[in-house]
Write a protein that holds these residues in place. Structure first.
Motif, mmCIF file in Angstrom:
data_model
loop_
_atom_site.group_PDB
_atom_site.id
_atom_site.type_symbol
_atom_site.label_atom_id
_atom_site.label_comp_id
_atom_site.label_asym_id
_atom_site.label_seq_id
_atom_site.Cartn_x
_atom_site.Cartn_y
_atom_site.Cartn_z
ATOM 1 N N ARG A 1 -6.666 7.155 -3.480
ATOM 2 C CA ARG A 1 -6.358 6.065 -2.544
ATOM 3 C C ARG A 1 -5.347 5.108 -3.150
ATOM 4 O O ARG A 1 -5.131 5.108 -4.366
ATOM 5 C CB ARG A 1 -7.635 5.260 -2.205
ATOM 6 C CG ARG A 1 -8.708 6.068 -1.538
ATOM 7 C CD ARG A 1 -9.990 5.253 -1.389
ATOM 8 N NE ARG A 1 -9.915 4.249 -0.321
ATOM 9 C CZ ARG A 1 -10.197 4.484 0.951
ATOM 10 N NH1 ARG A 1 -10.565 5.681 1.331
ATOM 11 N NH2 ARG A 1 -10.123 3.524 1.854
ATOM 12 N N LEU B 1 -2.549 11.289 -0.218
ATOM 13 C CA LEU B 1 -3.577 10.305 0.159
ATOM 14 C C LEU B 1 -4.427 10.938 1.261
ATOM 15 O O LEU B 1 -4.085 10.854 2.429
ATOM 16 C CB LEU B 1 -2.918 9.018 0.676
ATOM 17 C CG LEU B 1 -2.069 8.233 -0.324
ATOM 18 C CD1 LEU B 1 -1.378 7.074 0.379
ATOM 19 C CD2 LEU B 1 -2.927 7.716 -1.476
ATOM 20 N N ASP C 1 -9.057 -2.900 -0.253
ATOM 21 C CA ASP C 1 -9.087 -1.437 -0.064
ATOM 22 C C ASP C 1 -8.830 -1.136 1.418
ATOM 23 O O ASP C 1 -9.717 -1.267 2.250
ATOM 24 C CB ASP C 1 -10.464 -0.900 -0.497
ATOM 25 C CG ASP C 1 -10.517 0.622 -0.380
ATOM 26 O OD1 ASP C 1 -9.440 1.251 -0.371
ATOM 27 O OD2 ASP C 1 -11.627 1.176 -0.292
ATOM 28 N N CYS D 1 -8.004 0.998 4.948
ATOM 29 C CA CYS D 1 -8.223 2.357 5.467
ATOM 30 C C CYS D 1 -6.932 2.882 6.084
ATOM 31 O O CYS D 1 -6.750 4.068 6.280
ATOM 32 C CB CYS D 1 -9.367 2.385 6.476
ATOM 33 S SG CYS D 1 -8.962 1.597 8.012
ATOM 34 N N GLU E 1 -7.621 10.326 1.972
ATOM 35 C CA GLU E 1 -8.739 9.528 2.498
ATOM 36 C C GLU E 1 -8.271 8.337 3.339
ATOM 37 O O GLU E 1 -9.079 7.588 3.851
ATOM 38 C CB GLU E 1 -9.584 8.994 1.324
ATOM 39 C CG GLU E 1 -10.267 10.098 0.538
ATOM 40 C CD GLU E 1 -11.079 9.545 -0.626
ATOM 41 O OE1 GLU E 1 -11.052 8.323 -0.836
ATOM 42 O OE2 GLU E 1 -11.733 10.344 -1.312
ATOM 43 N N GLN E 2 -6.950 8.142 3.430
ATOM 44 C CA GLN E 2 -6.435 6.991 4.179
ATOM 45 C C GLN E 2 -5.424 7.459 5.224
ATOM 46 O O GLN E 2 -4.801 8.511 5.063
ATOM 47 C CB GLN E 2 -5.749 6.002 3.213
ATOM 48 C CG GLN E 2 -6.738 5.304 2.288
ATOM 49 C CD GLN E 2 -6.027 4.630 1.107
ATOM 50 O OE1 GLN E 2 -5.324 5.285 0.346
ATOM 51 N NE2 GLN E 2 -6.223 3.335 0.952
#
Length: 431
Positions: free
Chosen positions: A161, A189, A168, A170, A191-192
């Motif tokens: 990330r 990336l 943090d 999203c 997870e985003q």
């Protein structure tokens, strides 16, 4: 204030305007069905030229700056569009990170970042600005001429990330067109959400591919309206392997320019247009109006002075130009305070949210206006793009003219979505 269109109130553009107004239900349904099949770019801006006999997009930018040039009246539209866009991608989104261009000294550009932050704040997100510039090593606050401040924080990468210290996100919004390639910090990336995707950047994207997609969409749109697609489509060619500094590949370029001008001359003859055709030669990738020239005769290329060759050979971030698109030049018949002007339409998700006139007092009707010295006059599309005045005479109603611009801009946006699908490295392949 809105420019008076000096185009005559008759002729193909007014016929086109009438045709678009008469076909409004069919057009809106057509777009609706297209967006069921295709995903619009997250945001984009389209430069449009109105020649009086032809109306065409000449550039589509998938990382639009210049949000600060739009009026305050457009904010509600932009906020609504931002809400719709985020809702589709990540309804539970809370934190958004904007990654701007690396040139931190350009206050006009930073004012655009502040406006983007404002829009997404109002859409219900916590927004911070993270720089991937090697020059930003610590939190830096820049004060802008109108008193706004912008705080840039260095982006931190963890294994999967990116974010900021104590932040943090999203969703990451790129307002950086990746002209000099994709920096490793934004790769892989998983997870985003990264918007727009990396393959929308100029390290992958080519103008010729965009206009190939546009030609395909314009043909179908022309069929829907029963018009010659040329009225909304600039013809184009491409030339590769050029070295402007050393004059390599110039014969091939001259040949392509010649072929294109011959095609345009045939069209002018067909429509009884007395203007002299011209071509715009520009870098096939890149932005900021760099690497662009007007050619009225292919012979001009053989006599191109060294200064002009050097200007053509280099674009943003010092990238060398080897491939160019040769585009049919579209005159602009619009004026603002006696300066030559062209409309630029801004969209987010599938909605037109506003626009402005780019004007340049030192440029001519057949030249690129995106150059130092350009000025911007905002236009509120608030009452216009979705609410034309039915029954008004063509050419006499600003809302109708801007509705027409919005329609052509959305055709270009649809072409961009086709283009992104074709270049998506992770596309699923079906036999």
């Amino acid at each position: 204030m809105v420019p008076h269109l000096i185009t005559a109130l008759t002729g193909p553009i007014n016929e086109l305007e009438q045709r678009i107004l008469d076909s409004m239900p069919a057009i809106e349904r057509w777009f609706r069905l297209e967006w069921m099949e295709h995903t619009p770019p997250f945001y984009c801006s389209v430069d449009i030229r109105n020649a009086g006999f032809k109306l065409a997009p000449v550039d589509t930018n998938l990382f639009p700056g210049g949000w600060n040039n739009l009026t305050d009246e457009m904010l509600p539209l932009a906020v609504q569009a931002a809400m719709a866009a985020i809702e589709k991608i990540c309804p539970e989104a809370r934190n958004l990170l904007i990654i701007p261009e690396n040139h931190t000294r350009n206050t006009h550009y930073l004012a655009n970042v502040v406006q983007l932050k404002r829009i997404f704040n109002m859409a219900g997100l916590n927004v911070r600005i993270g720089s991937i510039s090697p020059d930003v090593k610590k939190t830096t606050t820049v004060t802008l001429p109108h008193g706004d401040t912008v705080t840039l924080e260095p982006v931190i990468r963890s294994k999967r990330r990116i974010g900021l210290k104590d932040f943090d996100p999203c969703t990451i919004l790129l307002n950086n067109d990746l002209s000099s390639g994709v920096p490793g910090i934004v790769e892989e990336l998983y997870e985003q959400y990264l918007l727009p995707p990396l393959h929308a950047g100029w390290s992958v994207r080519r103008k010729s591919r965009h206009f190939q997609s546009y030609e395909e969409v314009a043909k179908r749109f022309g069929k829907l309206l029963g018009i010659d697609p040329w009225l909304i489509n600039p013809l184009f060619g491409r030339s590769e392997g050029i070295d402007f500094a050393n004059g390599v590949g110039m014969e091939g370029l001259a040949e392509q320019v010649d072929m294109l001008l011959a095609k345009v001359r045939r069209k002018y003859k067909e429509y009884g247009i007395k203007e002299k055709p011209f071509a715009i030669v520009k870098a096939d990738n890149g932005t900021y109006g760099m690497g662009v020239m007007t050619v009225r005769d292919a012979k001009e290329l053989a006599e191109l002075p060294r200064k002009s060759r050097n200007k053509m050979g280099m674009i943003k971030d010092g990238q060398t130009v080897h491939d160019v698109i040769i585009q049919e030049g579209v005159l602009t018949q619009e004026r603002m305070n006696n300066a030559v002007a062209e409309p630029v339409v801004y969209m987010m998700d599938r909605y037109v949210v506003g626009g402005f006139y780019r004007m340049h007092p030192e440029r001519d009707v057949d030249e690129n206006l995106n150059a130092p010295g350009a000025g911007f006059v905002p236009l509120a599309f608030q009452h216009s793009t979705q609410l034309p005045q039915i029954g008004a005479r063509p050419g006499a109603s600003m809302p109708n003219r801007f509705y027409m611009y919005g329609v052509v801009a959305r055709v270009a946006m649809l072409a961009a979505s086709y283009e992104l699908e074709a270049t998506n490295p992770n596309a699923e392949i079906y036999d």
